[in-house]
Every structure is written in C-alpha cells, then in structure tokens.
Design an enzyme around this catalytic site. Structure first.
Site, PDB file in Angstrom:
ATOM      1  N   GLU A  43       0.821  -1.210   0.000  1.00 18.31           N
ATOM      2  CA  GLU A  43       0.000   0.000   0.000  1.00 18.31           C
ATOM      3  C   GLU A  43       0.858   1.265   0.000  1.00 18.31           C
ATOM      4  O   GLU A  43       1.867   1.352   0.699  1.00 18.31           O
ATOM      5  CB  GLU A  43      -0.886  -0.011   1.248  1.00 18.31           C
ATOM      6  CG  GLU A  43      -1.752   1.213   1.427  1.00 18.31           C
ATOM      7  CD  GLU A  43      -2.413   1.282   2.800  1.00 18.31           C
ATOM      8  OE1 GLU A  43      -3.457   1.943   2.910  1.00 18.31           O
ATOM      9  OE2 GLU A  43      -1.879   0.681   3.758  1.00 18.31           O
ATOM     10  N   LYS A 126     -10.010   2.320  -1.300  1.00 18.62           N
ATOM     11  CA  LYS A 126     -10.062   1.814   0.077  1.00 18.62           C
ATOM     12  C   LYS A 126     -11.307   2.322   0.803  1.00 18.62           C
ATOM     13  O   LYS A 126     -11.568   3.521   0.842  1.00 18.62           O
ATOM     14  CB  LYS A 126      -8.797   2.242   0.816  1.00 18.62           C
ATOM     15  CG  LYS A 126      -8.627   1.655   2.206  1.00 18.62           C
ATOM     16  CD  LYS A 126      -7.301   2.123   2.782  1.00 18.62           C
ATOM     17  CE  LYS A 126      -7.033   1.575   4.170  1.00 18.62           C
ATOM     18  NZ  LYS A 126      -5.736   2.087   4.708  1.00 18.62           N
ATOM     19  N   CYS A 165      -5.158  -2.908   3.622  1.00 17.71           N
ATOM     20  CA  CYS A 165      -4.666  -2.638   4.975  1.00 17.71           C
ATOM     21  C   CYS A 165      -5.770  -2.642   6.035  1.00 17.71           C
ATOM     22  O   CYS A 165      -6.261  -3.687   6.428  1.00 17.71           O
ATOM     23  CB  CYS A 165      -3.886  -1.322   4.966  1.00 17.71           C
ATOM     24  SG  CYS A 165      -2.783  -1.106   6.401  1.00 17.71           S
TER      25      CYS A 165
END
Length: 276
Positions: A43, A126, A165
């Site tokens: 990421e 995300k 993440c």
C-alpha cells in the site's frame, strides 16, 4: 498459480522521489516477478503509508485510466509488467481527483491492477480509512464499492477480492467478497510493527472464516517515524501460513493451488450453516 509478494522497504529521511522509487519498484517487479502469474506490491509505496504530509505532493491523477493513460508512478511498473507477462497488483497510490467526493476531499487511497499487457483490469478505492479522525479520514475520501474480479491469463479462472490494509479489521467486507465469489483475498498494506501481531492474526482469521486464500503484502522500513511491520504472508483456506516474510525488505515466491478452496469448503462445509 505462482505468486510473488514484494515487501518494499525504504529508510526514514531517504531522498527518494516518486520517480526514483517507481524505477526501483519496476526493477523489483522485473527481477522478482519474472516467472510468476501474480505479483503484489504494498500500500501507498509511492507516497509513504504514514507520510500524510506528503500525500498531496505525491498524489497521482488517475483520470486517464479509461483512455489507457497511467500516472507517472505506475508507468515504469506497467513497462515491467509487460516484460514479465504477469498480472501485477500495483499496491495503492494516493489518487487525486478534480471533483471532490461526498466529504469534499480530492484524495483517495486507490489500488490499480494491471494485466500482462500493462493495461488496467481492476481498481479499488479503500473503504475503511485509518486514523481515528486524523490521517486518512481527515485527508481522504472513502471508497464505497466492493470489488471482486476474475484475473486474466496467466492467472485466469481465479476470482479475487480487493481490499487494503485497515480493511482487514472489518470481516463484513470479506463476507461481501465471499458472496460475490471470491476465492483469494489480495491485500496490500502499510501496517505498523506496533500492531503486527494483529496483522498476523487477522490474516489467518479472514482465511479461516471465509475459506479463502489470503495474499498480503506489507511494507518494511519506516514511514514518517513509524516502524513498519513487514511479515507479508500467504495463508491457505484452512488457515495455514504457507509463506511469511520477516521485517526487512524481502520478496516471497510461492505456488498456490486454487482448487484447494473447493476441497476445503467441501470437506468442512461451515459456510452452508450461515444463518445471518
């Protein structure tokens, strides 16, 4: 399917521009990714996962993706992708848009997946932003789309779910991906060393509860004074860790058998007992 995970590291205060880091990453894709079907990067490698003061300056314009135009950080990676003929998940970049999102922000944490021709085959913004009001929630918009996609050749036939993440802490996202047919969860991350045991536990939990492979790339080195956790890993649908990196820059290479997903689900059909 043969998978390579590139656990990129960079030092605190290192004078490495986006352009220089992109060239270094492209070199790693060439050297470590050759002979693999799927390559995964971590990421926000071009901007720094915790280097939020640099996100605006290091942000990338992705508005040309539909026209086949890649941002500067991904051009060298796409060139390397074409050379090795693999599917390359480029981790994520800080995306910059002209029009603001619902919360009035212009930045997003966006993943781009390239096919073996170096062309975009999937993107993901995300959904869950880390920072408890600071960091990502303060500076970035949240994505709103659950993304599950079929990988093209040479990894064809494999259906992957995309997340990033902090998403890992929200099991409902992975249930939604499961219900869309996901067999593999692919997770680029910038997870800190302070909570690396959470990372290791949650990777196995997502694999076990959804009977999916988990392929996860974390970052090494230091971001804005934060020591990164490393420990990129591949976990099988029964929860066994097939490969795991240490804390430094490293590349994992492993062959996974996608048919194991069906065998595990048939042998222990827990998913058929879901009630909610």
């Amino acid at each position: 399917m043969k998978v390579a995970i590139i656990q990129l590291g960079y030092a605190e205060g290192a004078d490495e521009s986006v352009e220089a880091r992109a060239q270094r990453v492209a070199g790693l894709v060439r050297s470590a990714g050759a002979g693999h079907d799927l390559v995964l990067l971590p990421e926000l490698w071009s901007a720094g996962g915790f280097a939020s003061t640099e996100w605006e300056e290091r942000s990338q314009d992705l508005s040309g993706l539909e026209r086949g135009e890649l941002p500067p950080a991904l051009v060298p990676v796409a060139e390397a992708t074409r050379e090795i003929g693999a599917v390359v998940h480029t981790g994520s970049v800080v995306e910059r848009t002209v029009e603001p999102g619902e919360e009035g922000r212009h930045l997003w944490n966006t993943s781009v997946v390239l096919d073996p021709r170096g062309e975009v085959c999937a993107t993901y913004r995300k959904i869950h932003r880390f920072g408890f009001g600071g960091g990502e929630p303060k500076l970035m918009e949240a994505g709103g789309e659950v993304v599950v996609t079929d990988l093209p050749a040479p990894a064809d036939g494999l259906r992957i779910g995309l997340s990033t993440c902090y998403d890992l802490r929200f099991p409902e996202l992975y249930r939604a991906q499961l219900d869309r047919g996901a067999e593999v969860f692919v997770i680029p991350s910038a997870w800190p060393m302070a909570r690396v045991e959470h990372w290791r536990l949650l990777l196995r939990a997502r694999a076990v509860e959804d009977q999916c492979f988990v392929v996860a790339a974390n970052t090494a080195g230091t971001h804005a004074g934060v020591e990164m956790g490393g420990h990129s890993a591949v976990v099988d649908p029964a929860g066994s860790v097939l490969a795991e990196a240490g804390a430094e820059e490293e590349t994992l290479s492993i062959e996974i058998d996608a048919s194991q997903v069906g065998r595990v689900r048939e042998a222990f059909p827990v998913l058929s007992d879901r009630r909610l």
